[in-house]
Design an enzyme around this catalytic site. Structure first.
Site, PDB file in Angstrom:
ATOM      1  N   ASP A 137       0.836  -1.329   0.055  1.00 24.43           N
ATOM      2  CA  ASP A 137      -0.015   0.556  -0.203  1.00 24.43           C
ATOM      3  C   ASP A 137       1.372   0.900   0.055  1.00 24.43           C
ATOM      4  OD1 ASP A 137      -3.004   1.107   0.796  1.00 24.43           O
ATOM      5  OD2 ASP A 137      -2.984  -0.448   1.282  1.00 24.43           O
ATOM      6  N   ASP A 239      -3.375   4.601  -2.109  1.00 17.05           N
ATOM      7  CA  ASP A 239      -4.157   4.793  -1.302  1.00 17.05           C
ATOM      8  C   ASP A 239      -5.395   6.219  -1.618  1.00 17.05           C
ATOM      9  OD1 ASP A 239      -5.857   4.033   1.156  1.00 17.05           O
ATOM     10  OD2 ASP A 239      -5.379   5.694   1.880  1.00 17.05           O
ATOM     11  N   GLU A 293      -6.732   2.877  -5.930  1.00 16.65           N
ATOM     12  CA  GLU A 293      -7.545   3.309  -5.315  1.00 16.65           C
ATOM     13  C   GLU A 293      -8.718   4.273  -6.048  1.00 16.65           C
ATOM     14  OE1 GLU A 293     -10.150   3.238  -1.210  1.00 16.65           O
ATOM     15  OE2 GLU A 293      -8.448   4.735  -1.325  1.00 16.65           O
ATOM     16  N   HIS A 359     -10.487  -4.118   2.915  1.00 18.68           N
ATOM     17  CA  HIS A 359     -10.300  -4.153   4.271  1.00 18.68           C
ATOM     18  C   HIS A 359     -12.017  -3.197   5.054  1.00 18.68           C
ATOM     19  CE1 HIS A 359      -8.416  -1.074   2.420  1.00 18.68           C
ATOM     20  NE2 HIS A 359      -8.006  -0.480   3.293  1.00 18.68           N
ATOM     21  N   ASP A 360     -11.919  -2.151   4.448  1.00 20.42           N
ATOM     22  CA  ASP A 360     -13.523  -1.160   3.776  1.00 20.42           C
ATOM     23  C   ASP A 360     -15.154  -1.616   3.705  1.00 20.42           C
ATOM     24  OD1 ASP A 360     -10.977   0.873   4.198  1.00 20.42           O
ATOM     25  OD2 ASP A 360     -10.767   1.205   1.927  1.00 20.42           O
TER      26      ASP A 360
HETATM   27  C1  GLC Z   1      -8.624   4.407   2.067  1.00 17.70           C
HETATM   28  C2  GLC Z   1      -8.714   2.950   2.032  1.00 17.70           C
HETATM   29  C3  GLC Z   1      -8.738   3.281   3.745  1.00 17.70           C
HETATM   30  C4  GLC Z   1      -8.400   4.444   4.629  1.00 17.70           C
HETATM   31  C5  GLC Z   1      -8.220   5.268   3.381  1.00 17.70           C
HETATM   32  C6  GLC Z   1      -8.118   6.560   4.190  1.00 17.70           C
HETATM   33  O1  GLC Z   1      -9.892   4.371   1.343  1.00 17.70           O
HETATM   34  O2  GLC Z   1      -8.843   1.982   1.906  1.00 17.70           O
HETATM   35  O3  GLC Z   1      -9.382   2.400   4.334  1.00 17.70           O
HETATM   36  O4  GLC Z   1      -9.104   4.515   5.599  1.00 17.70           O
HETATM   37  O5  GLC Z   1      -7.511   5.203   2.482  1.00 17.70           O
HETATM   38  O6  GLC Z   1      -6.366   6.976   3.832  1.00 17.70           O
END
Ligand code: GLC
Length: 590
Positions: A137, A239, A293, A359-360
Site C-alpha cells: 500500500d 491509496d 484506489e 478492508h473497507d
Molecule cells: C483508503 C483506505 C482506507 C483509509 C482511507 C484513508 O480508502 O482503503 O482504509 O481509511 O483510504 O487513508
C-alpha cells in the site's frame, strides 16, 4: 542403377517434394492460426489472483493481540496453498494508528506492532521463494500528523516543510468549505493555533493532506517508492490517490457539493501529470504493477488512468460494483448491468480489478450472499466463482475464503474504527437516530471485515494467545481454517479449486465476456470465450430454485466445476437449466 530403379527414385522424389510443400503449408497455417488465437498483451499482473492480507487481524506471533509480520511468515504455506500468486498487504509502516496504518509517520520503517525491517526482509524472501509477489500500500494522499514533515510544517510559516501540506492563513478569513470523510464535523479544515492557520485533511484530523503541487514533496515520495522497489516489492496500491491533486486556490464549490465528494474531489488538476511523472521516475524502472484506489467519475476518467498508451497506471478499482449492496439488499439486474457495462468499456483497452470486498467493506458473504446457516457456504462459493471467472484481476480479501461473516456489533464501544466512532458522535451532535445508525453499521461497518482471521477452534480462533485488539467472531468454533482444511467440500477447498481452475484456463483471464439471459432476476449467466475455448458460467444469486435460459449450443458441453457436492448431470436444454439455491456451475462448451 536399372531404369526401374531410376523411375522409382523420381516418383519418390516427387512425393517427397509434395510432402515437404504440404508440411510447410500446414505448418505456416498452423502458426498463423495460433498467432490469431493467441491472447494479446499478456502480463503477470493480469494473470495474478491477488490475496489481500490485513496484517493487524491475520496472525499474532507474540501474544500482544495484534497481528504481525512474523505471524504472516508463519502462515506462508497456508497462503501458498491457496494457489494465489500475489499478496496485497495493507500498510505496515510506522504509524500512530489513528486509521490502522493509513496514517503513516515514517514511510521507511515498520510499525512497532508489526515487527522490524528484518521481519519484512524475511517475509518478502519467504513470499518470493514460494512464487508469490508482494504488492504494498502506498498512502501518499496524506501522512500522519505525527510525521516529521508535518511536525516541521506546522511549527512555522517559514519552515521548508510548510508547503508539504495545504495551509490557509487565518487572517484570510475562513477557507472555502471542504468536506472531510472522517472528521466529526465533516469539516476538512482544522485550525492550528501554532501558526494561526488551517490545514486540510480529507480524512481524519490526524491525516493531513500532502501537497502534491510541491515538486519537493513529489521527489520525496518517488525516493520512498524506490526504497521499497529496491527491496524487491512487486507493486504498489495507491491509496486514495485520485484525491491527491488539488486546485490550491480552493475555489468555492456550489451548495450541496459535500454530498458529491467523489465528483468534486477526484481527478484534480495535474493528477495525470503526477502519475506520468511517477511512472517515469519509478514504475517504468522496475517490474512492478500499479493499481489505484478509485477510478474517477466516468469511463473516460478510468481509461485515462489505466490505458497502456497513457504511461500512468496498470489498473484501478472502480467502486460502482462494490457499492451496490445495501442493507435492504440489491437487485441482481443492477449488479449484472454494472459489471457488464464496465467489462464492455474495457474490452479493447485498459484493465480492471474485480473485487467485492476489502478492508473497507463488511464481509463478502454477508453483503452479497446469504450468511444464514443454510446458505452461507453455497453463497460464499457462488460469489467466489463469480470473482474467479470474470475478466480483470481478481482481488480476494483474507477470511472470505473461509466464508467468514459479519460480526454485527451492537454497541458503539465494540467498534475500533475511528471513522465509525466519529460518525456516531456526529449523528449524536445533529440529533439523528443513533440506534438506526448502529443498526445500519451491523451491515456496512468495515470492522465487520477486520475481526481476527479464524484459524482454528482454539482460544481466540488461534489468532492470538493474548487479548485480541478487536473481538473474534464467536462463530469461529465452526468457521475456521483447520476444520475447512479437513473437509474436501469446504469453502476453503472450493476456493483453492477455483484459483487453480482460473490459473489453468487463460480464457477466464483474457477471454471475451458475454452476458446471457439478461433479464433473469435470479441468475447471472455469461460466457467467456477465446483461444478456441468457450465456457458457460451460471450463477444462481438467490435462495430459491431458479432457471437459466441461455440459448447456446450445448453439443459436446462438459460440466467442469460446481459448488454443489452433487453436480448437475443434465445439460441446459430447451426448457432452460435448473439451478439450486446459490448454485454455481461452469461448463466447457467447445
Ligand atoms: C483508503 C483506505 C482506507 C483509509 C482511507 C484513508 O480508502 O482503503 O482504509 O481509511 O483510504 O487513508
Amino acid at each position: 542403377m536399372s531404369e526401374l530403379g531410376l523411375t522409382k527414385l523420381a516418383v519418390m522424389k516427387r512425393y517427397w517434394i509434395l510432402f515437404c510443400l504440404a508440411s510447410f503449408f500446414l505448418f505456416e497455417n498452423g502458426c498463423r492460426e495460433a498467432e490469431q488465437k493467441k491472447f494479446t498483451d499478456e502480463k503477470w499482473w493480469k494473470e495474478a489472483v491477488v490475496y489481500q492480507i490485513y496484517p493487524r487481524s491475520f496472525k499474532d506471533s507474540d501474544g500482544d493481540g495484534i497481528g504481525d509480520l512474523k505471524g504472516i511468515i508463519s502462515k506462508l504455506d497456508y497462503i501458498k496453498n491457496l494457489g494465489i500468486n500475489a499478496v496485497w498487504l495493507n500498510p505496515i509502516y510506522s504509524s500512530p494508528n489513528d486509521d490502522n496504518g493509513y496514517d503513516v509517520s515514517d514511510y521507511r520503517n515498520i510499525m512497532k506492532d508489526f515487527g522490524t525491517m528484518a521481519d519484512f526482509d524475511s517475509l518478502i524472501n519467504g513470499m518470493h521463494q514460494r512464487g508469490i509477489k508482494l504488492v504494498m500500500d502506498l498512502v501518499v494522499n496524506h501522512s500522519s500528523d505525527e510525521h516529521e514533515w508535518f511536525k516541521q510544517s506546522r511549527s512555522s510559516r517559514t519552515s521548508p516543510y510548510r508547503n508539504y501540506y495545504h495551509w490557509w492563513n487565518a487572517e484570510r478569513g475562513k477557507p472555502p468549505p471542504r468536506y472531510s470523510l472522517f472528521d466529526i464535523n465533516h469539516d476538512a479544515w482544522r485550525y492550528d493555533s501554532v501558526t494561526n492557520a488551517y490545514y486540510l485533511h480529507y480524512f481524519s484530523r490526524k491525516q493531513p493532506d500532502l501537497n502534491w503541487e510541491n515538486p519537493e514533496l513529489r521527489k520525496e515520495v518517488y525516493a520512498i517508492m524506490k526504497f521499497w522497489a529496491d527491496k524487491g516489492i512487486d507493486g504498489f496500491r495507491l491509496d486514495a490517490f485520485q484525491f491527491a491533486a488539488k486546485d490550491t486556490a480552493f475555489p468555492v464549490f456550489p451548495p450541496g457539493y459535500e454530498k458529491k465528494f467523489q465528483l468534486y474531489y477526484a481527478i484534480g488538476p495535474h493528477l495525470h501529470d503526477y502519475l506520468k511523472e511517477m511512472n517515469q521516475k519509478v514504475f517504468s524502472r522496475y517490474d512492478v504493477m500499479s493499481v489505484a484506489e478509485g477510478a474517477g467519475n466516468s469511463f473516460e476518467d478510468a481509461h485515462q488512468l489505466v490505458d497502456a498508451d497513457r504511461g500512468e497506471l496498470n489498473m484501478a478499482y472502480a467502486f460502482e460494483g462494490v457499492d451496490i449492496a445495501k442493507s435492504e439488499g440489491y437487485s441482481l439486474l443492477h449488479f449484472k448491468e454494472v459489471f457488464s457495462r464496465w467489462d464492455s468499456a474495457f474490452a479493447l483497452n485498459g484493465w480492471l480489478s474485480i473485487f467485492l470486498s476489502n478492508h473497507d467493506q463488511a464481509r463478502l458473504v454477508s453483503r452479497f450472499g446469504n450468511d444464514s446457516p443454510e446458505f452461507r457456504e453455497a453463497s460464499a462459493k457462488m460469489l467466489a466463482t463469480f470473482l474467479m471467472t470474470m475478466r480483470g484481476t481478481p482481488y480476494y480479501y483474507n477470511g472470505d475464503e473461509l466464508g467468514m461473516t459479519n460480526i454485527r456489533f451492537t454497541k458503539i464501544t465494540d467498534y475500533r474504527d475511528m471513522s465509525i466512532k466519529n460518525e456516531y458522535q456526529h449523528q449524536k451532535d445533529i440529533h439523528a437516530d443513533t440506534l438506526l445508525f448502529l443498526e445500519n453499521e451491523k451491515f456496512v461497518s468495515r470492522d465487520n471485515g477486520r475481526t481476527p482471521f479464524q484459524w482454528d477452534g482454539g482460544q481466540n480462533a488461534g489468532f492470538t494467545t493474548g487479548t485480541p485488539w478487536i473481538p473474534v467472531n464467536t462463530n469461529y468454533s465452526f468457521i475456521n481454517a483447520a476444520l475447512e482444511e479437513k473437509d474436501s467440500n469446504s469453502c476453503l477447498n472450493y476456493f483453492r479449486k477455483l484459483v487453480d481452475f482460473r490459473k489453468s484456463n487463460p480464457v477466464l483471464v483474457y477471454g471475451k465476456y458475454k452476458l446471457l439471459d439478461n433479464d433473469n432476476t435470479q441468475v447471472y449467466a455469461y460466457t467467456r470465450e477465446g483461444e478456441g475455448k468457450k465456457m458457460l458460467i451460471l450463477l444462481n444469486f438467490s435462495a430459491k430454485n431458479a432457471k437459466a435460459d441461455v440459448n447456446v449450443s450445448m453439443a459436446g458441453a462438459k460440466l467442469l466445476l460446481s459448488n454443489y457436492v452433487e453436480g448437475q448431470s443434465e445439460l441446459p436444454g430447451e426448457s432452460g437449466y435448473a439451478l439450486r439455491p446459490y448454485e454455481a456451475v461452469i461448463f466447457q462448451l467447445q
